[in-house]
Design an enzyme around this catalytic site. Sequence first.
Site, PDB file in Angstrom:
ATOM      1  N   LYS A 174       0.854  -1.178   0.000  1.00  0.00           N
ATOM      2  CA  LYS A 174       0.000   0.000   0.000  1.00  0.00           C
ATOM      3  C   LYS A 174       0.893   1.233   0.000  1.00  0.00           C
ATOM      4  O   LYS A 174       1.662   1.463   0.928  1.00  0.00           O
ATOM      5  CB  LYS A 174      -0.900  -0.003   1.237  1.00  0.00           C
ATOM      6  N   LYS A 228      -2.313  -1.588  -3.800  1.00  0.00           N
ATOM      7  CA  LYS A 228      -3.157  -0.409  -3.736  1.00  0.00           C
ATOM      8  C   LYS A 228      -2.318   0.850  -3.784  1.00  0.00           C
ATOM      9  O   LYS A 228      -1.293   0.891  -3.098  1.00  0.00           O
ATOM     10  CB  LYS A 228      -3.919  -0.498  -2.410  1.00  0.00           C
TER      11      LYS A 228
HETATM   12  C1  PBG Z   1      -6.885   3.494   5.534  1.00  0.00           C
HETATM   13  C2  PBG Z   1      -7.534   3.257   4.226  1.00  0.00           C
HETATM   14  C3  PBG Z   1      -7.450   4.114   3.126  1.00  0.00           C
HETATM   15  C4  PBG Z   1      -8.182   3.531   2.101  1.00  0.00           C
HETATM   16  C5  PBG Z   1      -8.706   2.334   2.578  1.00  0.00           C
HETATM   17  N1  PBG Z   1      -8.288   2.165   3.906  1.00  0.00           N
HETATM   18  C6  PBG Z   1      -6.850   5.438   2.935  1.00  0.00           C
HETATM   19  C7  PBG Z   1      -5.661   5.854   3.663  1.00  0.00           C
HETATM   20  O1  PBG Z   1      -4.682   5.090   3.762  1.00  0.00           O
HETATM   21  O2  PBG Z   1      -5.707   6.964   4.138  1.00  0.00           O
HETATM   22  C8  PBG Z   1      -8.327   4.153   0.749  1.00  0.00           C
HETATM   23  C9  PBG Z   1      -9.310   3.579  -0.165  1.00  0.00           C
HETATM   24  C10 PBG Z   1      -9.660   4.458  -1.296  1.00  0.00           C
HETATM   25  O3  PBG Z   1      -9.040   5.522  -1.520  1.00  0.00           O
HETATM   26  O4  PBG Z   1     -10.609   4.099  -1.993  1.00  0.00           O
HETATM   27  N2  PBG Z   1      -6.939   2.464   6.442  1.00  0.00           N
END
Ligand code: PBG
Length: 302
Positions: A174, A228
């Site tokens: 991520k 992601k």
């Molecule tokens: C954080 C989380 C995020 C997303 C899913 N879980 C964003 C972040 O890391 O701030 C993003 C998903 C999306 O942008 O659709 N636990």
Amino acid sequence: KRLSSDDLIQPVFIKEDIDGTEEIESMPGILRYGKSSILREVESIVRSGVKTIALFPVVNSSKKDSKGSEATNKNNLMCESVRLIKESFPEVIIIADVALDPYTDHGHDGIIKNNYVDNELTLNILRSQSLVLAEAGADIIAPSDMMDGRIGKIRKALDKEGHEMVQILSYAVKYASSFYGPFRDAVGSKGLLKGDKKNYQMDFRNSDEAIREVALDIKEGADMVMVKPGMPYLDIIKTVKDNFKIPVLAYQVSGEYSLLSNSIKKGLIDKNSVLESLISFKRAGANAIVSYYADRISDLIK
Ligand code: PBG
């Protein structure tokens, strides 16, 4: 490559204390659902042919604190929603997000100590959060927090408490990304978030680190891994798929969704761009795709 309904996972935002639904300004066409409307939404997702949903909670600010304590409450919004959905739709596969950002008053995914998110302090809370979600009936626990060592810790706790069948989807790869903006708006952590998440999410300049992160998580017991964001990282999806024999999921995140939706709405691009974007994930090797378009595309292709 072809895309089928089985490849698609629908993210769903749930919110407490709202009647019906609420629009999300930054994500045209996506809603937050309250207790009175969530079952109708799940029914419509099931009718589209999509069988798996990923739940994300929008928590009352009165319940947020610096430690994200509400995350471990066995009667919190997530747990109650999982029970509610499972009662009516036992066949729906529920992926429950594990991270503290919806629950902290600073918007970070973990506990802050000396201005940084502290890995070790955070692990214990993530462990309890995972257990209450498994207890409520979640099929898949999905840590998206990016702390090191959490997969092993969660797997051990689940097995010890009789949840051997609960699977772990690790957000192993991520990136600290600008494409999460609309999501943070959707779950209400945007205004709260101070600084960025670069001390625990990955630097987008790195690709080899992705391999190391996946290797570690598999060793610790991950059943599946997530890459992601999606489209800007197709190379990473392919690299992970080529290097490991494990299901690889891709997340077409909120910023990607908003870009496509707004451009389609303005007539700048054709709506076939959505299918094209989703097929690109399949081409790169993704076994499944989390997308805010999941139910609509499934309706189209089934
Ligand atoms: C954080 C989380 C995020 C997303 C899913 N879980 C964003 C972040 O890391 O701030 C993003 C998903 C999306 O942008 O659709 N636990």
